[in-house]
Scaffold this motif. Structure first.
Motif, PDB file in Angstrom:
ATOM      1  N   VAL B  78     -52.223  23.118 -51.806  1.00 41.64           N
ATOM      2  CA  VAL B  78     -50.687  23.356 -49.789  1.00 41.64           C
ATOM      3  C   VAL B  78     -51.409  24.662 -49.223  1.00 41.64           C
ATOM      4  CG1 VAL B  78     -48.574  24.222 -49.936  1.00 41.64           C
ATOM      5  CG2 VAL B  78     -48.936  23.100 -52.234  1.00 41.64           C
ATOM      6  N   PRO B  79     -52.375  23.967 -47.325  1.00 38.26           N
ATOM      7  CA  PRO B  79     -52.454  24.997 -47.340  1.00 38.26           C
ATOM      8  C   PRO B  79     -51.385  25.964 -46.481  1.00 38.26           C
ATOM      9  CG  PRO B  79     -52.574  23.270 -46.144  1.00 38.26           C
ATOM     10  CD  PRO B  79     -51.982  23.185 -47.292  1.00 38.26           C
ATOM     11  N   GLN B  80     -51.775  27.220 -45.859  1.00 43.62           N
ATOM     12  CA  GLN B  80     -50.987  28.349 -45.338  1.00 43.62           C
ATOM     13  C   GLN B  80     -50.844  27.310 -43.825  1.00 43.62           C
ATOM     14  OE1 GLN B  80     -52.652  32.081 -44.741  1.00 43.62           O
ATOM     15  NE2 GLN B  80     -53.657  32.345 -46.256  1.00 43.62           N
ATOM     16  N   GLY B 140     -39.313  25.955 -40.159  1.00 42.69           N
ATOM     17  CA  GLY B 140     -40.417  26.689 -40.979  1.00 42.69           C
ATOM     18  C   GLY B 140     -40.239  25.740 -42.417  1.00 42.69           C
ATOM     19  N   GLY B 141     -39.244  26.005 -43.426  1.00 45.01           N
ATOM     20  CA  GLY B 141     -38.669  25.730 -44.350  1.00 45.01           C
ATOM     21  C   GLY B 141     -39.882  23.959 -45.230  1.00 45.01           C
ATOM     22  N   GLN B 142     -38.869  23.458 -44.082  1.00 46.62           N
ATOM     23  CA  GLN B 142     -39.374  21.850 -44.010  1.00 46.62           C
ATOM     24  C   GLN B 142     -40.790  22.055 -43.944  1.00 46.62           C
ATOM     25  OE1 GLN B 142     -36.860  20.168 -41.761  1.00 46.62           O
ATOM     26  NE2 GLN B 142     -34.637  20.144 -42.179  1.00 46.62           N
ATOM     27  N   LEU B 143     -41.114  22.188 -43.166  1.00 51.97           N
ATOM     28  CA  LEU B 143     -42.355  21.782 -42.549  1.00 51.97           C
ATOM     29  C   LEU B 143     -43.317  22.630 -44.469  1.00 51.97           C
ATOM     30  CD1 LEU B 143     -44.764  20.752 -40.678  1.00 51.97           C
ATOM     31  CD2 LEU B 143     -45.138  23.405 -40.031  1.00 51.97           C
ATOM     32  N   GLN B 144     -42.678  23.409 -44.540  1.00 52.44           N
ATOM     33  CA  GLN B 144     -43.438  24.325 -45.704  1.00 52.44           C
ATOM     34  C   GLN B 144     -42.973  23.111 -46.568  1.00 52.44           C
ATOM     35  OE1 GLN B 144     -45.422  28.061 -46.417  1.00 52.44           O
ATOM     36  NE2 GLN B 144     -46.187  25.665 -47.952  1.00 52.44           N
ATOM     37  N   ARG B 145     -42.233  22.416 -47.261  1.00 46.15           N
ATOM     38  CA  ARG B 145     -41.564  21.544 -48.630  1.00 46.15           C
ATOM     39  C   ARG B 145     -43.260  20.594 -48.250  1.00 46.15           C
ATOM     40  NH1 ARG B 145     -36.624  20.491 -47.720  1.00 46.15           N
ATOM     41  NH2 ARG B 145     -36.053  22.024 -46.761  1.00 46.15           N
ATOM     42  N   LEU B 147     -45.783  20.729 -46.506  1.00 46.33           N
ATOM     43  CA  LEU B 147     -47.442  20.408 -47.248  1.00 46.33           C
ATOM     44  C   LEU B 147     -47.054  20.058 -48.386  1.00 46.33           C
ATOM     45  CD1 LEU B 147     -47.638  23.414 -45.134  1.00 46.33           C
ATOM     46  CD2 LEU B 147     -48.351  21.471 -44.835  1.00 46.33           C
ATOM     47  N   ILE B 148     -46.284  20.729 -48.731  1.00 47.02           N
ATOM     48  CA  ILE B 148     -45.780  20.378 -50.582  1.00 47.02           C
ATOM     49  C   ILE B 148     -46.653  18.664 -51.106  1.00 47.02           C
ATOM     50  CG2 ILE B 148     -44.980  21.295 -52.744  1.00 47.02           C
ATOM     51  CD1 ILE B 148     -43.963  23.735 -51.402  1.00 47.02           C
ATOM     52  N   ALA B 149     -45.205  18.028 -50.394  1.00 47.36           N
ATOM     53  CA  ALA B 149     -45.100  16.752 -50.347  1.00 47.36           C
ATOM     54  C   ALA B 149     -46.921  15.970 -50.505  1.00 47.36           C
ATOM     55  CB  ALA B 149     -44.022  16.365 -50.249  1.00 47.36           C
ATOM     56  N   ARG B 150     -47.171  16.417 -49.130  1.00 44.25           N
ATOM     57  CA  ARG B 150     -48.565  16.434 -48.840  1.00 44.25           C
ATOM     58  C   ARG B 150     -49.785  16.109 -49.906  1.00 44.25           C
ATOM     59  NH1 ARG B 150     -52.701  17.764 -43.945  1.00 44.25           N
ATOM     60  NH2 ARG B 150     -52.163  19.995 -45.287  1.00 44.25           N
ATOM     61  N   ALA B 151     -48.966  17.268 -50.998  1.00 44.32           N
ATOM     62  CA  ALA B 151     -50.004  17.578 -52.017  1.00 44.32           C
ATOM     63  C   ALA B 151     -49.683  16.987 -53.492  1.00 44.32           C
ATOM     64  CB  ALA B 151     -49.949  19.365 -52.217  1.00 44.32           C
ATOM     65  N   SER B 167     -43.011  31.573 -45.858  1.00 43.83           N
ATOM     66  CA  SER B 167     -41.631  31.313 -44.625  1.00 43.83           C
ATOM     67  C   SER B 167     -40.934  29.899 -44.516  1.00 43.83           C
ATOM     68  CB  SER B 167     -42.368  30.693 -43.414  1.00 43.83           C
ATOM     69  OG  SER B 167     -42.667  29.580 -43.309  1.00 43.83           O
ATOM     70  N   VAL B 168     -40.153  30.804 -46.051  1.00 43.97           N
ATOM     71  CA  VAL B 168     -39.564  29.983 -46.738  1.00 43.97           C
ATOM     72  C   VAL B 168     -38.027  30.671 -46.324  1.00 43.97           C
ATOM     73  CG1 VAL B 168     -40.957  29.450 -48.555  1.00 43.97           C
ATOM     74  CG2 VAL B 168     -39.788  31.335 -48.956  1.00 43.97           C
ATOM     75  N   ASP B 169     -37.113  29.564 -46.509  1.00 46.89           N
ATOM     76  CA  ASP B 169     -35.409  29.304 -46.189  1.00 46.89           C
ATOM     77  C   ASP B 169     -35.153  29.060 -47.986  1.00 46.89           C
ATOM     78  OD1 ASP B 169     -35.878  27.032 -47.002  1.00 46.89           O
ATOM     79  OD2 ASP B 169     -36.022  26.175 -45.141  1.00 46.89           O
ATOM     80  N   VAL B 170     -33.400  29.285 -48.024  1.00 49.47           N
ATOM     81  CA  VAL B 170     -33.219  29.464 -49.796  1.00 49.47           C
ATOM     82  C   VAL B 170     -32.890  28.010 -50.408  1.00 49.47           C
ATOM     83  CG1 VAL B 170     -31.225  29.572 -50.811  1.00 49.47           C
ATOM     84  CG2 VAL B 170     -32.052  31.641 -48.566  1.00 49.47           C
ATOM     85  N   GLU B 171     -33.387  27.001 -49.320  1.00 45.68           N
ATOM     86  CA  GLU B 171     -33.347  25.698 -50.262  1.00 45.68           C
ATOM     87  C   GLU B 171     -34.746  26.196 -50.788  1.00 45.68           C
ATOM     88  OE1 GLU B 171     -32.312  22.763 -47.557  1.00 45.68           O
ATOM     89  OE2 GLU B 171     -32.097  21.160 -49.200  1.00 45.68           O
ATOM     90  N   THR B 172     -35.435  25.971 -49.988  1.00 43.02           N
ATOM     91  CA  THR B 172     -37.481  26.048 -50.351  1.00 43.02           C
ATOM     92  C   THR B 172     -37.250  26.090 -51.094  1.00 43.02           C
ATOM     93  OG1 THR B 172     -38.360  25.591 -47.881  1.00 43.02           O
ATOM     94  CG2 THR B 172     -39.749  26.204 -49.309  1.00 43.02           C
TER      95      THR B 172
END
Lengths: 282, 258
Positions: B78-80, B140-145, B147-151, B167-172
């Motif tokens: 999971v990259p930056q 931002g939070g969805q994008l972070q998730r 990237l994790i989904a992709r990994a 950059s995470v929201d509460v849900e993430t």
């Protein structure tokens, strides 16, 4: 209009249209990868380097496009081999190939005895001089390029999207980029016929630019880019006929105007949506 | 950390981009159920160490081995944010599908199994409804998730995350915490972070990287350790849930200050 349609009784007009269609397929697909991967100037370096091979074969009395394709592929392998880790030397190498290729090409053509009427054709293109044999060659090359793109579609998209991640997955990033540059080199040869070396960058960039404004799925971007290439080349061709302009520059200028108009329409639409949202009480 | 059944073994690793070494004589072992946090100052070599482990750089000296035989495509990463173009024309589904490429065979199209795995992973990360949304329109939070989904889509045997809480929201944050804990029951997890507090509840091992690597197998570290790694005194409070304070190495008193 009927006068324009009547043109297609002539072989040269049918050849021109076929060449425009094939060029659109190439420029739209390969060009989209070039634009999203930011290889536009590498493509420029390859196409200008090709002029050296073109001039060399012209001087020897061989088919000029044969020399162009050999030198273009060699330039693609060289620039692909340098890779991102040596971005500075690659950047400088692009400039060297660009100017060196043009200079060598001009010198070879200068050394060729007699008048060189074809020089301008190769620099600025003349789609109306495309022969039937040229069209057959273009068709064969288009098929080869499209088949390779379809085969390697997934890794090519993955590398274009996120090179680092693709590398971690074991995708040979450097080889994929070099493959793309070789496809660029092959495409360059066809686009030389349509718009010439100096202007072919426009066919690599205008259709993908239009498509990236209109579509948000990669496969749709490719389809829209091909369509945009077709509109650009046929529209420019029609304009060159009506206004009695050289075909290459007419195609490029028509495409440039098209980009500006679409950009403006999208901007107006966005403003209109924003204003409506502001007017609606929450 | 486990004994002989190490997943990853790094020995005597040295590397630099120019003449100056960024990393010197780094040793590291990662066991099957490790949850390792790699911390350290900016420019200390955390991300460089990860790039070496991922095979993106070639070390000057030293070895990186995968004794249990993990293939390259089975490494989850999971990259930056900054490593790719956010405006790239891909739907979320297609972006996550690229995580299946590591399973080999990249000629032709994605299989039905690929699509099923991606749909499943998206559900797991609460992204099922966004599957057809262009990447450019994700928060931002969805994008972070994403990237994790992709990994995770490639069903990795080890997972590396580079600054996942940038950059995470509460849900993430919630999804991330429970997901990583669940994953860690099967595979080792390695998190690079400048913010140890966000994973304080899960971290089992800590490594401080500042040109050299200082390993703390217990997941606890002292002021002295941190000061050595950062080259200056550092405050040590973990704001994880449950609240946890990082302890002195040798079972000393709690090392937290207000």
């Amino acid at each position: 209009m009927s006068e324009l349609l009547g043109l297609f009784d002539y072989q040269f007009a049918r050849n021109a249209l076929a060449a425009a269609l094939l060029a659109s397929v190439l420029a739209g697909t390969v060009g989209t990868f070039v634009v999203v991967k930011r290889l536009v100037f590498i493509a420029g370096g390859i196409s200008h380097a090709a002029f050296a091979g073109l001039g060399f074969c012209y001087w020897l009395g061989m088919p000029p496009l044969l020399g162009a394709v050999v030198v273009a592929v060699l330039a693609a392998l060289l620039l692909g081999g340098l890779g991102d880790s040596r971005a500075r030397s690659r950047d400088a190498m692009i400039g060297l190939l660009w100017a060196g290729g043009m200079a060598a090409g001009i010198v070879f053509i200068h050394m060729t005895p007699g008048y060189a009427p074809n020089l301008l054709v190769y620099l600025f293109g003349d789609i109306l001089t495309v022969s039937r044999r040229d069209v057959a060659l273009l068709a064969a090359l288009t098929v080869v390029v499209v088949v390779i793109l379809v085969m390697y579609y997934r890794p090519l998209v993955a590398v274009a999207f996120d090179e680092t991640f693709a590398a971690v997955q074991g995708v040979p990033v450097r080889r994929m980029t070099t493959l793309l540059l070789v496809l660029v080199a092959l495409s360059v040869i066809m686009l030389i016929q349509v718009v010439g070396i100096v202007l072919l960058m426009a066919l690599f960039t205008i259709p993908p630019l239009i498509a990236l404004m209109l579509a948000q799925r990669f496969i749709l971007v490719l389809v829209v880019a091909v369509a945009a290439g077709l509109v650009t080349s046929t529209g420019g061709l029609a304009g060159s006929y009506w206004l009695d302009l050289p075909s290459g520059p007419a195609i490029v200028l028509f495409g440039t105007v098209l980009v500006a108009v679409i950009r403006a329409v999208l901007w107006l639409r966005q403003r209109w949506i924003a204003e409506r949202a502001a007017d609606t009480p929450a | 950390m486990s004994g002989d059944d190490a997943i990853l073994e790094v020995r005597g690793l040295s590397f630099g981009y120019d003449r100056e070494p960024v990393l010197r004589d780094v040793d590291l072992r990662i066991g099957p159920r490790d949850f390792l946090a790699i911390i350290g100052p900016n420019g200390g070599g955390k991300t460089t160490l990860l790039r070496l482990i991922l095979g993106l750089e070639t070390p000057w000296r030293g070895t990186i081995r995968w004794p249990s035989g993990i293939a390259r495509g089975a490494i989850g990463f999971v990259p930056q944010f900054s490593t790719f173009d956010k405006n790239f024309p891909l739907r979320l589904r297609d972006a996550v599908l690229t995580g299946r490429l590591g399973r080999g065979g990249w000629i032709g199209r994605y299989t039905r199994a690929d699509h099923r795995a991606v749909a499943h992973t998206l559900e797991r990360l609460h992204l099922g409804r966004q599957a057809d949304v262009p990447v450019a329109e994700l928060s931002g939070g969805q994008l972070q998730r994403a990237l994790i989904a992709r990994a995770l889509a490639g069903e990795p045997e080890i997972l590396f995350l580079d600054e996942p809480t940038a950059s995470v929201d509460v849900e993430t944050r919630q999804v991330l915490e429970s997901l990583l804990a669940e994953l860690n029951q099967r595979i080792p997890v390695v998190v690079i972070t400048h913010d140890i507090t966000s994973f304080a509840a899960q971290v089992k091992q800590i490594a401080c990287v500042n040109r050299r690597l200082f390993y703390h197998g217990s997941g606890r570290l002292s002021h002295a350790d941190l000061a050595e790694a950062y080259g200056c005194p550092v405050e040590l409070i973990a704001h994880g849930v449950p609240h946890r304070v990082l302890h002195e190495h040798a079972g000393d008193e709690a090392a937290a200050h207000e």
